[in-house]
Scaffold this motif. Sequence first.
Motif, short mmCIF file in Angstrom:
data_model
loop_
_atom_site.label_atom_id
_atom_site.label_comp_id
_atom_site.label_asym_id
_atom_site.label_seq_id
_atom_site.Cartn_x
_atom_site.Cartn_y
_atom_site.Cartn_z
N SER A 96 24.53 -16.37 -11.12
CA SER A 96 25.49 -17.15 -10.34
C SER A 96 25.67 -18.57 -11.32
CB SER A 96 25.30 -17.29 -9.03
OG SER A 96 24.32 -18.08 -8.74
N ASN A 97 26.45 -19.18 -10.92
CA ASN A 97 26.59 -20.31 -11.52
C ASN A 97 25.69 -21.32 -11.37
OD1 ASN A 97 29.24 -19.47 -12.94
ND2 ASN A 97 30.27 -20.44 -11.13
N THR A 98 24.99 -21.26 -10.29
CA THR A 98 23.98 -22.21 -9.76
C THR A 98 22.45 -21.52 -10.38
OG1 THR A 98 23.68 -20.95 -7.73
CG2 THR A 98 25.25 -22.96 -7.78
N GLY A 99 22.32 -20.49 -10.89
CA GLY A 99 21.14 -20.08 -11.34
C GLY A 99 21.00 -18.55 -11.00
N VAL A 100 19.83 -17.94 -10.55
CA VAL A 100 19.56 -16.62 -10.43
C VAL A 100 18.51 -16.64 -9.16
CG1 VAL A 100 19.46 -15.95 -12.97
CG2 VAL A 100 17.38 -16.60 -12.10
N ARG A 101 18.52 -15.41 -8.36
CA ARG A 101 17.79 -15.11 -7.45
C ARG A 101 17.40 -13.73 -7.33
NH1 ARG A 101 20.54 -12.64 -3.62
NH2 ARG A 101 22.67 -12.69 -3.39
N THR A 102 16.36 -13.31 -7.00
CA THR A 102 15.81 -11.88 -7.08
C THR A 102 16.51 -11.04 -5.68
OG1 THR A 102 13.97 -12.46 -5.48
CG2 THR A 102 13.67 -12.43 -7.78
N THR A 103 16.71 -9.79 -6.28
CA THR A 103 17.20 -8.63 -5.24
C THR A 103 15.95 -8.20 -4.37
OG1 THR A 103 16.73 -7.08 -6.51
CG2 THR A 103 19.00 -7.88 -6.74
N GLU A 104 16.14 -7.50 -3.39
CA GLU A 104 15.05 -6.99 -2.84
C GLU A 104 14.07 -6.31 -3.54
OE1 GLU A 104 13.84 -4.00 0.97
OE2 GLU A 104 15.90 -4.42 0.64
N ALA A 105 14.60 -5.48 -4.67
CA ALA A 105 13.76 -4.86 -5.59
C ALA A 105 13.08 -5.86 -6.57
CB ALA A 105 14.55 -3.85 -6.18
N GLY A 106 13.99 -6.87 -6.84
CA GLY A 106 13.39 -7.75 -7.65
C GLY A 106 12.09 -8.65 -7.23
N THR A 107 12.06 -8.99 -5.79
CA THR A 107 11.16 -9.52 -5.11
C THR A 107 10.04 -8.63 -5.23
OG1 THR A 107 12.65 -10.66 -3.67
CG2 THR A 107 10.33 -10.71 -2.77
N ALA A 108 10.23 -7.36 -4.86
CA ALA A 108 8.94 -6.37 -4.91
C ALA A 108 8.29 -6.29 -6.18
CB ALA A 108 9.45 -5.16 -4.36
N LEU A 109 9.16 -6.36 -7.25
CA LEU A 109 8.46 -6.28 -8.54
C LEU A 109 7.87 -7.56 -8.93
CD1 LEU A 109 8.30 -4.77 -11.36
CD2 LEU A 109 10.31 -5.80 -11.92
N LEU A 110 8.42 -8.59 -8.49
CA LEU A 110 7.67 -9.92 -8.89
C LEU A 110 6.03 -10.17 -8.28
CD1 LEU A 110 8.04 -12.98 -9.93
CD2 LEU A 110 8.80 -13.65 -7.84
N GLY A 111 5.82 -9.57 -7.06
CA GLY A 111 4.48 -9.51 -6.93
C GLY A 111 3.67 -8.62 -7.67
N LYS A 112 4.00 -7.36 -7.86
CA LYS A 112 3.17 -6.54 -8.75
C LYS A 112 3.12 -6.96 -10.16
CE LYS A 112 2.82 -3.39 -5.44
NZ LYS A 112 1.61 -3.00 -5.12
N ALA A 113 4.15 -7.72 -10.76
CA ALA A 113 4.35 -8.05 -12.12
C ALA A 113 3.12 -9.44 -12.40
CB ALA A 113 5.69 -8.83 -12.48
N ARG A 114 3.22 -10.07 -11.18
CA ARG A 114 2.09 -11.30 -11.35
C ARG A 114 0.65 -10.80 -11.28
NH1 ARG A 114 5.21 -15.06 -7.16
NH2 ARG A 114 6.08 -16.42 -8.62
#
Length: 302
Positions: free
Chosen positions: A101-119
């Motif tokens: 969006s114009n204000t930045g980015v945020r994770t979807t539900e899938a993105g939030t799940a991937l973020l923890g695994k990625a770290r």
Amino acid sequence: MDARSDGRREHRVTHRDTVSGDGKRRHPRQLWQRPPALSGPARTRAWPGCRELRELRAFMAVVEEGRLSAAARRLHISQSALSQTVSGLERQLGVKLLVRSNTGVRTTEAGTALLGKARAVLARHDQALRVMAPYTGPEGGAMRIGIPLELPSGLLDAALTELAEVHPDTRLQARHLSTAGQLAALRAGELDVGFLRERPVGPEFDALLVVRERLGVLLAADPAAELVGPEGIALDALVGLQWVGFPRSSSPAWYDELIAILRGHGLDLGPEAPKGQALIADVKLATVGAGCAFALAPPKWQ
């Protein structure tokens, strides 16, 4: 350094992912492995074509910074290249990871799940590299950098200090090469990073502007005293003097634009410098010092 009509030149830092024997791209100085499969309640899915861990690092940087522009600065790559990397990861996994969006980015539900695994994956990967560091060969902990002969003073000081603090075991190997020489070395896998005087053409390399530099006229004292005006020495006043230049083969785009500017002021530049002839500082000073030639150089050039 890109030539500019206002007398400035620009330095761009360029790198290329190396390519292994199996045709997959490898990020310079790091060893990669294919991540494990993603598991979910409805399906188990391998990561088809998820190229190394570079995409995970890019995704994690975007989420942590909240904006593509900030993440691109952090990763030292262009914003367009970062956007393509994250979009490619989404296509490879078949899920949408980020909402932009114009204000930045945020994770979807899938993105939030991937973020923890990625770290977790990246932390284990980095730990493994640290454990393996003492066993690597002579090239294992080296960053190979291409540097032009006239690099702006102090350009690398802060970056090298940060590199020494963050990666104290990494050795720096610097090579003085022309733009053309650096591009050839990058393609051959002999360099990890290059500082060029022109932006590479095509998608093979990722380039980022790092500095702009003003150019002035370098003259011996006597002709300089005769030609100087209220606003310095005009290019038109150099008619009749020989230009101490570099061969076109070393940086074609920069040479062509610079030649166009000089000829636009009525200067007869004479024959091109021989191919492969490096314009080193001692030669430039000696030729200019004879009083019948001029060169171009940035302020405080030595």
